[in-house]
Scaffold this motif. Sequence first.
Motif, PDB file in Angstrom:
ATOM      1  N   VAL A  60       0.842  -1.186   0.000  1.00 23.66           N
ATOM      2  CA  VAL A  60       0.000   0.000   0.000  1.00 23.66           C
ATOM      3  C   VAL A  60       0.883   1.245   0.000  1.00 23.66           C
ATOM      4  CG1 VAL A  60      -1.765   1.280   1.273  1.00 23.66           C
ATOM      5  CG2 VAL A  60      -1.837  -1.213   1.198  1.00 23.66           C
ATOM      6  N   TRP A  61       1.890   1.208   0.838  1.00 27.46           N
ATOM      7  CA  TRP A  61       2.807   2.325   0.985  1.00 27.46           C
ATOM      8  C   TRP A  61       4.196   1.722   1.105  1.00 27.46           C
ATOM      9  CZ3 TRP A  61       1.760   6.537   5.230  1.00 27.46           C
ATOM     10  CH2 TRP A  61       2.462   7.685   4.941  1.00 27.46           C
ATOM     11  N   ASP A  62       4.972   1.816   0.048  1.00 32.02           N
ATOM     12  CA  ASP A  62       6.237   1.109  -0.074  1.00 32.02           C
ATOM     13  C   ASP A  62       7.131   1.276   1.158  1.00 32.02           C
ATOM     14  OD1 ASP A  62       8.001  -0.569  -1.419  1.00 32.02           O
ATOM     15  OD2 ASP A  62       9.115   1.124  -2.256  1.00 32.02           O
ATOM     16  N   GLY A  63       7.499   0.165   1.753  1.00 27.08           N
ATOM     17  CA  GLY A  63       8.371   0.155   2.922  1.00 27.08           C
ATOM     18  C   GLY A  63       7.688   0.486   4.231  1.00 27.08           C
ATOM     19  N   ILE A  64       6.408   0.884   4.163  1.00 27.09           N
ATOM     20  CA  ILE A  64       5.717   1.290   5.387  1.00 27.09           C
ATOM     21  C   ILE A  64       4.529   0.388   5.702  1.00 27.09           C
ATOM     22  CG2 ILE A  64       4.420   3.166   6.482  1.00 27.09           C
ATOM     23  CD1 ILE A  64       6.232   5.102   4.933  1.00 27.09           C
ATOM     24  N   LEU A  65       3.695   0.088   4.692  1.00 29.40           N
ATOM     25  CA  LEU A  65       2.485  -0.691   4.948  1.00 29.40           C
ATOM     26  C   LEU A  65       2.182  -1.646   3.804  1.00 29.40           C
ATOM     27  CD1 LEU A  65      -0.119  -1.206   6.638  1.00 29.40           C
ATOM     28  CD2 LEU A  65      -1.175   0.673   5.368  1.00 29.40           C
ATOM     29  N   ARG A  66       1.894  -2.885   4.187  1.00 31.94           N
ATOM     30  CA  ARG A  66       1.447  -3.916   3.240  1.00 31.94           C
ATOM     31  C   ARG A  66       0.168  -4.523   3.794  1.00 31.94           C
ATOM     32  NH1 ARG A  66       5.010  -6.055  -0.310  1.00 31.94           N
ATOM     33  NH2 ARG A  66       3.983  -8.065  -0.312  1.00 31.94           N
ATOM     34  N   PHE A  67      -0.718  -4.912   2.887  1.00 28.90           N
ATOM     35  CA  PHE A  67      -1.872  -5.720   3.263  1.00 28.90           C
ATOM     36  C   PHE A  67      -1.510  -7.155   2.924  1.00 28.90           C
ATOM     37  CE2 PHE A  67      -5.430  -2.326   2.626  1.00 28.90           C
ATOM     38  CZ  PHE A  67      -5.021  -1.704   3.785  1.00 28.90           C
ATOM     39  N   THR A  68      -1.403  -7.985   3.949  1.00 28.33           N
ATOM     40  CA  THR A  68      -1.082  -9.398   3.765  1.00 28.33           C
ATOM     41  C   THR A  68      -2.144 -10.202   4.504  1.00 28.33           C
ATOM     42  OG1 THR A  68       1.280  -8.908   3.648  1.00 28.33           O
ATOM     43  CG2 THR A  68       0.659 -11.192   4.116  1.00 28.33           C
ATOM     44  N   PHE A  69      -2.934 -10.967   3.775  1.00 27.86           N
ATOM     45  CA  PHE A  69      -4.037 -11.722   4.360  1.00 27.86           C
ATOM     46  C   PHE A  69      -3.513 -12.984   5.023  1.00 27.86           C
ATOM     47  CE2 PHE A  69      -8.409 -13.831   3.248  1.00 27.86           C
ATOM     48  CZ  PHE A  69      -8.671 -13.995   4.589  1.00 27.86           C
ATOM     49  N   TYR A  70      -3.742 -13.060   6.340  1.00 30.34           N
ATOM     50  CA  TYR A  70      -3.310 -14.208   7.137  1.00 30.34           C
ATOM     51  C   TYR A  70      -4.438 -14.532   8.107  1.00 30.34           C
ATOM     52  CZ  TYR A  70      -0.603 -16.906  10.541  1.00 30.34           C
ATOM     53  OH  TYR A  70      -0.149 -17.894  11.381  1.00 30.34           O
ATOM     54  N   GLN A  71      -4.664 -15.808   8.366  1.00 28.35           N
ATOM     55  CA  GLN A  71      -5.653 -16.213   9.360  1.00 28.35           C
ATOM     56  C   GLN A  71      -4.936 -16.888  10.514  1.00 28.35           C
ATOM     57  OE1 GLN A  71      -8.519 -18.329   6.836  1.00 28.35           O
ATOM     58  NE2 GLN A  71      -9.884 -16.591   7.171  1.00 28.35           N
ATOM     59  N   ASN A  72      -5.154 -16.344  11.705  1.00 28.85           N
ATOM     60  CA  ASN A  72      -4.459 -16.784  12.901  1.00 28.85           C
ATOM     61  C   ASN A  72      -5.437 -17.509  13.816  1.00 28.85           C
ATOM     62  OD1 ASN A  72      -2.951 -17.066  15.220  1.00 28.85           O
ATOM     63  ND2 ASN A  72      -2.477 -14.908  15.450  1.00 28.85           N
ATOM     64  N   SER A  73      -5.199 -18.799  14.048  1.00 28.12           N
ATOM     65  CA  SER A  73      -6.080 -19.578  14.927  1.00 28.12           C
ATOM     66  C   SER A  73      -5.526 -19.644  16.352  1.00 28.12           C
ATOM     67  CB  SER A  73      -6.259 -20.998  14.385  1.00 28.12           C
ATOM     68  OG  SER A  73      -5.038 -21.705  14.434  1.00 28.12           O
ATOM     69  N   GLY A  74      -4.560 -18.791  16.642  1.00 30.38           N
ATOM     70  CA  GLY A  74      -3.961 -18.782  17.971  1.00 30.38           C
ATOM     71  C   GLY A  74      -3.993 -17.402  18.596  1.00 30.38           C
ATOM     72  N   ALA A  75      -2.897 -17.064  19.259  1.00 35.47           N
ATOM     73  CA  ALA A  75      -2.789 -15.780  19.951  1.00 35.47           C
ATOM     74  C   ALA A  75      -1.752 -14.914  19.236  1.00 35.47           C
ATOM     75  CB  ALA A  75      -2.391 -16.022  21.410  1.00 35.47           C
ATOM     76  N   ALA A  76      -1.264 -13.917  19.934  1.00 34.24           N
ATOM     77  CA  ALA A  76      -0.286 -12.982  19.373  1.00 34.24           C
ATOM     78  C   ALA A  76       0.937 -13.721  18.835  1.00 34.24           C
ATOM     79  CB  ALA A  76       0.135 -11.974  20.439  1.00 34.24           C
ATOM     80  N   ARG A  77       1.427 -13.213  17.706  1.00 34.45           N
ATOM     81  CA  ARG A  77       2.616 -13.779  17.051  1.00 34.45           C
ATOM     82  C   ARG A  77       2.416 -15.243  16.689  1.00 34.45           C
ATOM     83  NH1 ARG A  77       5.772 -10.552  15.298  1.00 34.45           N
ATOM     84  NH2 ARG A  77       7.826 -10.406  16.137  1.00 34.45           N
ATOM     85  N   SER A  78       1.169 -15.632  16.439  1.00 33.33           N
ATOM     86  CA  SER A  78       0.793 -16.994  16.020  1.00 33.33           C
ATOM     87  C   SER A  78       1.116 -18.057  17.064  1.00 33.33           C
ATOM     88  CB  SER A  78       1.454 -17.347  14.684  1.00 33.33           C
ATOM     89  OG  SER A  78       0.994 -16.480  13.678  1.00 33.33           O
TER      90      SER A  78
END
Length: 145
Positions: free
Chosen positions: A24-42
């Motif tokens: 979205v904003w080079d080097g600052i923000l990306r949209f990456t679709f991930y589904q997490n079935s756990g807690a923080a940091r997977s």
Amino acid sequence: MTAVDQITKLFVRFNMQVGDSHTVWDGILRFTFYQNSGAARSSFQGYGRLFGIAAVIFIALVIYYRRQNRGERRLMDIGLAFLVAGAAGNGIERLLFGKVTDFLQFGSGDGILNIADLCINVGLLAVIVQQLFFSRGAKNKQAVS
């Protein structure tokens, strides 16, 4: 904030496939679709629904705490509101689907977040600042009175 979180997650689920990534904003923000079935940091993968139940309990405890402690601690109230919004946003998905939709990736970091996660971070920061910098002043005023 919970509504914003749910709307952004719906948008991502309807417009991206798991694993898709868009800068979205080079080097600052990306949209990456991930589904997490756990807690923080997977961590604790596969326990999503259990964390959903924990979110409901947390929200109930905050409501109970607020009813018992009505004070002049505005920053604490703001922090708790953000924490509840984050817990509700992620809790809804965990209870319904057993996982949360993550999509915000900042900088070159490997962590992927969502709006609810950002709310939790803001809420924790507000509560910590309240406790570190403003609670002592209130205690000192009570001691003087």
